[in-house]
Scaffold this active site. Structure first.
Site, PDB file in Angstrom:
ATOM      1  N   CYS A   1      -7.403  -7.310   7.889  1.00  0.00           N
ATOM      2  CA  CYS A   1      -6.091  -7.830   8.275  1.00  0.00           C
ATOM      3  C   CYS A   1      -6.167  -8.660   9.534  1.00  0.00           C
ATOM      4  O   CYS A   1      -5.278  -9.450   9.813  1.00  0.00           O
ATOM      5  CB  CYS A   1      -5.119  -6.672   8.491  1.00  0.00           C
ATOM      6  SG  CYS A   1      -5.157  -5.486   7.168  1.00  0.00           S
TER       7      CYS A   1
ATOM      8  N   GLY B   1       1.010   1.387   0.548  1.00  0.00           N
ATOM      9  CA  GLY B   1       0.702   2.263   1.670  1.00  0.00           C
ATOM     10  C   GLY B   1       1.534   1.923   2.897  1.00  0.00           C
ATOM     11  O   GLY B   1       1.971   2.816   3.634  1.00  0.00           O
ATOM     12  N   THR B   2       1.763   0.650   3.107  1.00  0.00           N
ATOM     13  CA  THR B   2       2.556   0.216   4.262  1.00  0.00           C
ATOM     14  C   THR B   2       3.972   0.771   4.178  1.00  0.00           C
ATOM     15  O   THR B   2       4.507   1.293   5.162  1.00  0.00           O
ATOM     16  CB  THR B   2       2.581  -1.333   4.312  1.00  0.00           C
ATOM     17  OG1 THR B   2       1.237  -1.794   4.437  1.00  0.00           O
ATOM     18  CG2 THR B   2       3.416  -1.840   5.476  1.00  0.00           C
TER      19      THR B   2
ATOM     20  N   GLN C   1      -7.197   5.765   3.139  1.00  0.00           N
ATOM     21  CA  GLN C   1      -8.645   5.648   2.912  1.00  0.00           C
ATOM     22  C   GLN C   1      -9.285   6.976   2.507  1.00  0.00           C
ATOM     23  O   GLN C   1     -10.430   6.988   2.061  1.00  0.00           O
ATOM     24  CB  GLN C   1      -9.348   5.122   4.172  1.00  0.00           C
ATOM     25  CG  GLN C   1      -9.026   3.668   4.501  1.00  0.00           C
ATOM     26  CD  GLN C   1      -9.573   2.676   3.475  1.00  0.00           C
ATOM     27  OE1 GLN C   1     -10.418   3.009   2.634  1.00  0.00           O
ATOM     28  NE2 GLN C   1      -9.083   1.449   3.528  1.00  0.00           N
TER      29      GLN C   1
ATOM     30  N   THR D   1      14.545   0.456  -8.980  1.00  0.00           N
ATOM     31  CA  THR D   1      14.036   0.862 -10.289  1.00  0.00           C
ATOM     32  C   THR D   1      12.530   1.102 -10.213  1.00  0.00           C
ATOM     33  O   THR D   1      11.795   0.313  -9.632  1.00  0.00           O
ATOM     34  CB  THR D   1      14.347  -0.227 -11.337  1.00  0.00           C
ATOM     35  OG1 THR D   1      15.764  -0.418 -11.351  1.00  0.00           O
ATOM     36  CG2 THR D   1      13.858   0.174 -12.723  1.00  0.00           C
TER      37      THR D   1
ATOM     38  N   ASN E   1     -10.089   2.893   8.300  1.00  0.00           N
ATOM     39  CA  ASN E   1     -10.477   1.882   7.317  1.00  0.00           C
ATOM     40  C   ASN E   1     -11.665   1.033   7.759  1.00  0.00           C
ATOM     41  O   ASN E   1     -12.402   0.528   6.935  1.00  0.00           O
ATOM     42  CB  ASN E   1      -9.284   0.978   6.987  1.00  0.00           C
ATOM     43  CG  ASN E   1      -8.483   0.565   8.198  1.00  0.00           C
ATOM     44  OD1 ASN E   1      -7.981   1.404   8.945  1.00  0.00           O
ATOM     45  ND2 ASN E   1      -8.372  -0.732   8.401  1.00  0.00           N
TER      46      ASN E   1
ATOM     47  N   HIS F   1      -4.036   0.633  -4.594  1.00  0.00           N
ATOM     48  CA  HIS F   1      -5.117  -0.361  -4.729  1.00  0.00           C
ATOM     49  C   HIS F   1      -6.379  -0.012  -3.962  1.00  0.00           C
ATOM     50  O   HIS F   1      -7.387  -0.699  -4.068  1.00  0.00           O
ATOM     51  CB  HIS F   1      -4.625  -1.775  -4.387  1.00  0.00           C
ATOM     52  CG  HIS F   1      -4.431  -2.067  -2.938  1.00  0.00           C
ATOM     53  ND1 HIS F   1      -5.378  -2.765  -2.205  1.00  0.00           N
ATOM     54  CD2 HIS F   1      -3.428  -1.800  -2.088  1.00  0.00           C
ATOM     55  CE1 HIS F   1      -4.927  -2.910  -0.960  1.00  0.00           C
ATOM     56  NE2 HIS F   1      -3.748  -2.329  -0.874  1.00  0.00           N
TER      57      HIS F   1
ATOM     58  N   SER G   1      -2.222   4.806  -1.096  1.00  0.00           N
ATOM     59  CA  SER G   1      -2.009   3.494  -1.705  1.00  0.00           C
ATOM     60  C   SER G   1      -2.861   3.344  -2.951  1.00  0.00           C
ATOM     61  O   SER G   1      -4.048   3.681  -2.944  1.00  0.00           O
ATOM     62  CB  SER G   1      -2.378   2.401  -0.700  1.00  0.00           C
ATOM     63  OG  SER G   1      -2.356   1.141  -1.336  1.00  0.00           O
TER      64      SER G   1
HETATM   65  C1  LIG Z   1      -4.956  -0.573   3.146  1.00  0.00           C
HETATM   66  C2  LIG Z   1      -4.433   0.400   4.144  1.00  0.00           C
HETATM   67  C3  LIG Z   1      -3.055   0.527   4.368  1.00  0.00           C
HETATM   68  C4  LIG Z   1      -2.034  -0.360   3.709  1.00  0.00           C
HETATM   69  O1  LIG Z   1      -1.887  -0.105   2.357  1.00  0.00           O
HETATM   70  P1  LIG Z   1      -1.162  -1.229   1.439  1.00  0.00           P
HETATM   71  O2  LIG Z   1      -0.972  -0.583   0.132  1.00  0.00           O
HETATM   72  O3  LIG Z   1      -2.105  -2.394   1.408  1.00  0.00           O
HETATM   73  O4  LIG Z   1       0.124  -1.567   2.112  1.00  0.00           O
HETATM   74  C5  LIG Z   1      -2.636   1.483   5.270  1.00  0.00           C
HETATM   75  N1  LIG Z   1      -3.508   2.263   5.914  1.00  0.00           N
HETATM   76  C6  LIG Z   1      -4.830   2.175   5.730  1.00  0.00           C
HETATM   77  C7  LIG Z   1      -5.736   3.107   6.458  1.00  0.00           C
HETATM   78  C8  LIG Z   1      -5.342   1.231   4.848  1.00  0.00           C
HETATM   79  O5  LIG Z   1      -6.657   1.143   4.675  1.00  0.00           O
END
Ligand SMILES: *Cc1c(COP(=O)(O)O)cnc(C)c1O
Length: 397
Positions: free
Chosen positions: A330, A72-73, A184, A242, A156, A206, A204
């Site tokens: 975080c 996500g980052t 989220q 890749t 989040n 995860h 993202s």
């Molecule tokens: C977890 C999160 C991210 C970051 O995602 P990653 O895959 O961990 O880099 C970005 N934005 C929000 C709102 C999140 O909850």
């Protein structure tokens, strides 16, 4: 220890069994490079195409509009930097005070240090006591030099859902690019990009039961784009590197599962969250729910308990095998209240005692019962030993 009660799903989620099974062959036998000129590689390429279709289906967009990223980052960084690079005549960014650091940190760096000799003006929109944005503020912040507006879909920490459709509409009227961090939101609430004025959207894996290390960026067809990672021709020249085939397959499967589980999230998960909040507030005096009561994700409860430290609550819950979070995952490690609590103007004493519990479709009523049983005595004990705990609220200064 008995199995943990995992109420920290906004930090990360367990990998769904179906997802693990779908990705396993690509960790093992089917390790081809999607761009190799042989059938073995083609099998991997086909799996990537299927995953792209699955993600596009969940979002209501076209597969070509999806770029796979590492997280996500990366999606957030790519979106914002692309918007700025493709609008060299503009020098202004609009975002909010409650963004994830993957947006907030980047925007502050662009305004404080700049990049390639250029600095951007930054408007960080405030939120009210319920964590909600004011729409007129968004409109007023946009000017002729605005390159992009980036506003998260759902927060989040509090689960507050922003009116991205209205915000995107205002941006479209003014001809300004709109990006949303939907990490989220995706998988928890419906997202239909075919009907929304959104130019770019980040997600993202995860956070929706795929592994860590995979994300996606939606870029609406026709939107100017500049890649972040320069390399090979992968992802239609939009992201070198890749393809992480097993992770991409996993994200595709997770997207497919999420579509089928949204109803459970909307009904059962929401009912569990509501019961958790109701019971905890009934059993613990001087507690409050942080965040807008209606415009909120179904899975997130953020509760402040006055006169206690969130970190102490976490430690004591952990001793009972209960996983939750205080402030932002975080930023915990520092004892400052989170930037979201500060932006909402949550009083210092309440912000310190804030506890986030975020559920998923894997949680059960029995787990909710257990937390309702365990948490109130923890709060009472902490207040008994707290230097503030025994004073009446009126006596505090
Ligand atoms: C977890 C999160 C991210 C970051 O995602 P990653 O895959 O961990 O880099 C970005 N934005 C929000 C709102 C999140 O909850």
């Amino acid at each position: 220890m008995t199995e943990a009660i995992y109420f920290d799903n906004n930090a990360t989620t367990r990998i769904a069994d179906e997802v693990r099974e779908a990705m396993a062959p690509y960790l093992d036998r089917l390790y081809g490079n999607p761009h190799s000129m042989h059938t073995f590689g083609e099998l991997a390429g086909r799996a990537v195409n299927t995953a792209r279709e699955q993600v596009a289906h969940l979002l209501g967009c076209r597969p070509e509009e999806i770029i796979f990223t590492s997280c996500g980052t990366e999606s957030n960084n790519t979106a914002i930097l692309s918007a700025l690079e493709t609008r060299p005549d503009k020098d202004h960014i609009v975002t909010t005070r409650v963004e994830h650091p993957a947006v907030g940190g980047l925007c502050r760096k662009l305004s404080e240090q700049g990049l390639a000799g250029k600095r951007w003006r930054l408007t960080e929109l405030p939120v009210d006591g319920e964590g909600m944005l004011s729409l007129p503020d968004v409109g007023n912040a946009i000017d002729g030099a605005t390159a992009a507006v980036s506003v998260m879909w759902a927060n989040n920490e509090t689960g507050v859902v922003f009116p991205v459709e209205r915000i995107g509409g205002m941006c479209r009227d003014k001809g300004v690019l709109f990006h949303t961090d939907a990490v989220q939101a995706v998988g928890k609430i419906p997202v239909n990009l075919s009907e929304l004025p959104i130019d770019m959207l980040s997600l993202s894996g995860h956070k929706l039961h795929a592994p860590k290390g995979i994300g996606a960026l939606y870029v609406r067809g026709g939107v100017r784009f500049s890649p972040l990672l320069i390399g090979g021709h992968q992802e239609r020249n939009r992201r070198g590197g890749t393809e992480a085939v097993p992770n991409i397959v996993a994200l595709g499967k997770a997207a497919e599962l999420a579509a089928g589980r949204m109803e459970d999230e909307r009904t059962r998960v929401r009912a569990m969250r509501d019961r958790l909040e109701r019971e905890l507030l009934a059993r613990c005096p001087d507690a409050r729910v942080n965040g807008h009561r209606e415009s909120r994700l179904p899975n997130t409860a953020n509760i402040s308990f006055e006169y206690v430290e969130g970190e102490s609550i976490l430690l004591m819950l952990d001793a009972h095998g209960i996983c939750a979070s205080s402030g932002s995952a975080c930023t915990s490690g520092s004892l400052e209240p989170s930037h979201v609590m500060r932006a909402m103007g949550v009083p210092y004493t309440a912000a310190h005692g804030s506890l986030r519990m975020s559920l998923s479709v894997y949680n059960t009523e029995a787990e909710v019962d257990r937390v309702i049983e365990v948490l109130p005595p923890i709060i009472r004990r902490l207040r008994d030993i707290s230097p503030f705990g025994r004073r009446a609220p009126a006596e505090r200064t």
